[in-house]
Motif scaffolding. Structure first.
Motif, PDB file in Angstrom:
ATOM      1  N   LEU A  70     -45.187  34.622 -22.568  1.00 33.89           N
ATOM      2  CA  LEU A  70     -44.185  33.675 -22.082  1.00 33.89           C
ATOM      3  C   LEU A  70     -43.313  33.155 -23.212  1.00 33.89           C
ATOM      4  CD1 LEU A  70     -46.466  31.451 -19.789  1.00 33.89           C
ATOM      5  CD2 LEU A  70     -44.971  33.333 -19.070  1.00 33.89           C
ATOM      6  N   SER A  71     -42.049  32.920 -22.906  1.00 36.11           N
ATOM      7  CA  SER A  71     -41.136  32.284 -23.860  1.00 36.11           C
ATOM      8  C   SER A  71     -41.430  30.782 -23.883  1.00 36.11           C
ATOM      9  CB  SER A  71     -39.683  32.518 -23.439  1.00 36.11           C
ATOM     10  OG  SER A  71     -39.397  31.782 -22.250  1.00 36.11           O
ATOM     11  N   ALA A  72     -40.853  30.083 -24.823  1.00 43.55           N
ATOM     12  CA  ALA A  72     -41.034  28.625 -24.918  1.00 43.55           C
ATOM     13  C   ALA A  72     -40.556  27.938 -23.636  1.00 43.55           C
ATOM     14  CB  ALA A  72     -40.298  28.073 -26.130  1.00 43.55           C
ATOM     15  N   ASP A  73     -39.421  28.387 -23.093  1.00 40.20           N
ATOM     16  CA  ASP A  73     -38.911  27.800 -21.853  1.00 40.20           C
ATOM     17  C   ASP A  73     -39.854  28.070 -20.683  1.00 40.20           C
ATOM     18  OD1 ASP A  73     -36.671  26.697 -23.032  1.00 40.20           O
ATOM     19  OD2 ASP A  73     -35.332  28.341 -22.443  1.00 40.20           O
ATOM     20  N   GLU A  74     -40.407  29.270 -20.619  1.00 41.18           N
ATOM     21  CA  GLU A  74     -41.356  29.603 -19.550  1.00 41.18           C
ATOM     22  C   GLU A  74     -42.640  28.776 -19.674  1.00 41.18           C
ATOM     23  OE1 GLU A  74     -40.274  34.258 -18.571  1.00 41.18           O
ATOM     24  OE2 GLU A  74     -41.376  33.797 -20.423  1.00 41.18           O
ATOM     25  N   LYS A  75     -43.074  28.550 -20.902  1.00 38.21           N
ATOM     26  CA  LYS A  75     -44.259  27.712 -21.117  1.00 38.21           C
ATOM     27  C   LYS A  75     -43.992  26.284 -20.660  1.00 38.21           C
ATOM     28  CE  LYS A  75     -46.142  30.408 -24.919  1.00 38.21           C
ATOM     29  NZ  LYS A  75     -46.516  30.453 -26.343  1.00 38.21           N
ATOM     30  N   ALA A  76     -42.823  25.771 -20.994  1.00 39.06           N
ATOM     31  CA  ALA A  76     -42.462  24.405 -20.579  1.00 39.06           C
ATOM     32  C   ALA A  76     -42.405  24.308 -19.060  1.00 39.06           C
ATOM     33  CB  ALA A  76     -41.127  24.002 -21.197  1.00 39.06           C
ATOM     34  N   THR A  77     -41.836  25.319 -18.414  1.00 39.64           N
ATOM     35  CA  THR A  77     -41.749  25.342 -16.953  1.00 39.64           C
ATOM     36  C   THR A  77     -43.134  25.395 -16.328  1.00 39.64           C
ATOM     37  OG1 THR A  77     -39.578  26.405 -17.036  1.00 39.64           O
ATOM     38  CG2 THR A  77     -40.820  26.629 -14.983  1.00 39.64           C
ATOM     39  N   LEU A  78     -44.015  26.197 -16.896  1.00 43.66           N
ATOM     40  CA  LEU A  78     -45.377  26.309 -16.397  1.00 43.66           C
ATOM     41  C   LEU A  78     -46.137  24.990 -16.580  1.00 43.66           C
ATOM     42  CD1 LEU A  78     -47.580  28.023 -15.122  1.00 43.66           C
ATOM     43  CD2 LEU A  78     -48.089  28.939 -17.408  1.00 43.66           C
ATOM     44  N   PHE A  79     -45.920  24.324 -17.706  1.00 46.54           N
ATOM     45  CA  PHE A  79     -46.571  23.037 -17.958  1.00 46.54           C
ATOM     46  C   PHE A  79     -46.150  22.010 -16.909  1.00 46.54           C
ATOM     47  CE2 PHE A  79     -47.223  18.984 -20.191  1.00 46.54           C
ATOM     48  CZ  PHE A  79     -48.557  19.127 -20.534  1.00 46.54           C
ATOM     49  N   VAL A  80     -44.849  21.940 -16.619  1.00 42.96           N
ATOM     50  CA  VAL A  80     -44.350  21.022 -15.593  1.00 42.96           C
ATOM     51  C   VAL A  80     -44.942  21.391 -14.234  1.00 42.96           C
ATOM     52  CG1 VAL A  80     -42.276  20.300 -14.322  1.00 42.96           C
ATOM     53  CG2 VAL A  80     -42.243  20.367 -16.828  1.00 42.96           C
ATOM     54  N   ALA A  81     -45.048  22.681 -13.950  1.00 38.95           N
ATOM     55  CA  ALA A  81     -45.638  23.120 -12.680  1.00 38.95           C
ATOM     56  C   ALA A  81     -47.094  22.661 -12.570  1.00 38.95           C
ATOM     57  CB  ALA A  81     -45.548  24.642 -12.549  1.00 38.95           C
ATOM     58  N   GLU A  82     -47.817  22.670 -13.669  1.00 35.68           N
ATOM     59  CA  GLU A  82     -49.211  22.208 -13.663  1.00 35.68           C
ATOM     60  C   GLU A  82     -49.288  20.708 -13.387  1.00 35.68           C
ATOM     61  OE1 GLU A  82     -52.202  23.835 -13.845  1.00 35.68           O
ATOM     62  OE2 GLU A  82     -50.989  25.636 -13.603  1.00 35.68           O
ATOM     63  N   ILE A  83     -48.369  19.940 -13.944  1.00 30.88           N
ATOM     64  CA  ILE A  83     -48.341  18.501 -13.667  1.00 30.88           C
ATOM     65  C   ILE A  83     -48.007  18.270 -12.204  1.00 30.88           C
ATOM     66  CG2 ILE A  83     -47.155  16.313 -14.126  1.00 30.88           C
ATOM     67  CD1 ILE A  83     -46.806  17.269 -17.036  1.00 30.88           C
ATOM     68  N   ARG A  84     -47.024  18.993 -11.684  1.00 31.22           N
ATOM     69  CA  ARG A  84     -46.654  18.853 -10.266  1.00 31.22           C
ATOM     70  C   ARG A  84     -47.836  19.198  -9.356  1.00 31.22           C
ATOM     71  NH1 ARG A  84     -41.412  17.822  -9.725  1.00 31.22           N
ATOM     72  NH2 ARG A  84     -39.964  18.544 -11.302  1.00 31.22           N
ATOM     73  N   LYS A  85     -48.550  20.260  -9.694  1.00 31.84           N
ATOM     74  CA  LYS A  85     -49.721  20.668  -8.910  1.00 31.84           C
ATOM     75  C   LYS A  85     -50.777  19.568  -8.948  1.00 31.84           C
ATOM     76  CE  LYS A  85     -53.421  24.083  -8.967  1.00 31.84           C
ATOM     77  NZ  LYS A  85     -54.025  25.151  -9.762  1.00 31.84           N
ATOM     78  N   TRP A  86     -51.040  19.032 -10.148  1.00 26.64           N
ATOM     79  CA  TRP A  86     -52.013  17.959 -10.279  1.00 26.64           C
ATOM     80  C   TRP A  86     -51.609  16.753  -9.419  1.00 26.64           C
ATOM     81  CZ3 TRP A  86     -51.229  12.978 -11.811  1.00 26.64           C
ATOM     82  CH2 TRP A  86     -52.387  12.202 -11.958  1.00 26.64           C
ATOM     83  N   PHE A  87     -50.322  16.386  -9.474  1.00 22.40           N
ATOM     84  CA  PHE A  87     -49.872  15.218  -8.711  1.00 22.40           C
ATOM     85  C   PHE A  87     -49.996  15.477  -7.211  1.00 22.40           C
ATOM     86  CE2 PHE A  87     -46.521  12.532  -6.763  1.00 22.40           C
ATOM     87  CZ  PHE A  87     -47.142  11.313  -6.989  1.00 22.40           C
ATOM     88  N   ALA A  88     -49.640  16.665  -6.760  1.00 27.08           N
ATOM     89  CA  ALA A  88     -49.759  16.985  -5.334  1.00 27.08           C
ATOM     90  C   ALA A  88     -51.217  16.856  -4.863  1.00 27.08           C
ATOM     91  CB  ALA A  88     -49.243  18.394  -5.062  1.00 27.08           C
ATOM     92  N   GLU A  89     -52.135  17.228  -5.721  1.00 28.44           N
ATOM     93  CA  GLU A  89     -53.562  17.136  -5.378  1.00 28.44           C
ATOM     94  C   GLU A  89     -54.106  15.710  -5.497  1.00 28.44           C
ATOM     95  OE1 GLU A  89     -55.244  19.912  -8.147  1.00 28.44           O
ATOM     96  OE2 GLU A  89     -54.610  21.659  -6.968  1.00 28.44           O
ATOM     97  N   ASN A  90     -53.419  14.843  -6.242  1.00 28.14           N
ATOM     98  CA  ASN A  90     -53.957  13.518  -6.541  1.00 28.14           C
ATOM     99  C   ASN A  90     -53.091  12.352  -6.082  1.00 28.14           C
ATOM    100  OD1 ASN A  90     -56.486  13.854  -8.402  1.00 28.14           O
ATOM    101  ND2 ASN A  90     -55.029  15.427  -9.032  1.00 28.14           N
TER     102      ASN A  90
END
Length: 160
Positions: free
Chosen positions: A113-133
Motif C-alpha cells: 500500500l502507498s502512504a495514502d492507501e494506508k491512511a485511507t485504510l486507517f480511517v476505514a478501521e476507525i469508522r468500522k470501530w465506531f459503527a460497532e461501538n
C-alpha cells in the motif's frame, strides 16, 4: 456565545472545553447545528466527545477524511489531522478501546500500500470501530438532562 463573532466564539468554546462544565454541552451541540467554520466544529466535536456523547465522536469520525485546510494559524494544516488528534486523545483519556498503536503498526507493515492507501485504510478501521461501538455513546439531544458532576471530581466527565 450567540452574540460573539469569530475569535470570540473560538475562545468561548475553548474555555468551555477546558472547564469540563456540563453546561457547555448545549453550546457544543448548537455549534455543530449552526456553525460551518471548521475550527469551531472541531472544538465543539471534541467537547462533546469528551463527555462520551455520540454526536461529538461521530463528527470527529466524519472529519477524518476531510481534505479541507484549516484557516491559519492552526496547529495542523488539515481538518483530518486535527480530527484524528482529537479522536486519539479522547480515545486514550476516555478509554474507548480503539487500538491506535496496534492498528497503525499492522497497516504500517503493509508494503503493498502507498502512504495514502494506508491512511485511507486507517480511517476505514476507525469508522468500522465506531459503527460497532456507537451504541456505547449516549445520543444526547438539546433539552436532555445534563450529566451530574460532584465538587470532588473537578468537573471531569466520567469514563462510563
Amino acid at each position: 456565545y450567540d452574540s460573539a463573532e469569530g475569535l470570540g466564539k473560538k475562545l468561548i468554546l475553548t474555555c468551555f472545553l477546558g472547564s469540563r462544565d456540563p453546561r457547555a454541552i448545549p453550546v457544543f451541540a448548537r455549534t455543530l447545528d449552526n456553525e460551518q467554520g471548521m475550527k469551531l466544529r472541531l472544538t465543539a466535536a471534541s467537547g462533546l466527545a469528551g463527555w462520551n456523547i455520540r454526536r461529538g465522536v461521530a463528527e470527529l469520525v466524519r472529519l477524518l477524511d476531510s481534505e479541507e485546510v484549516l484557516p491559519q494559524p492552526a496547529r495542523m494544516m488539515y481538518v483530518r489531522d486535527n480530527a484524528q488528534e482529537h479522536f486519539r486523545n479522547a480515545n486514550a483519556r476516555k478509554r474507548w478501546g480503539f487500538r491506535f498503536k496496534e492498528v497503525a503498526q499492522s497497516i504500517g507493515r503493509r508494503t503493498d500500500l502507498s502512504a495514502d492507501e494506508k491512511a485511507t485504510l486507517f480511517v476505514a478501521e476507525i469508522r468500522k470501530w465506531f459503527a460497532e461501538n456507537e451504541h456505547r455513546f449516549p445520543d444526547w439531544k438539546l433539552g436532555d438532562p445534563l450529566p451530574e458532576v460532584s465538587a470532588g471530581d473537578n468537573n471531569q466527565p466520567t469514563d462510563e
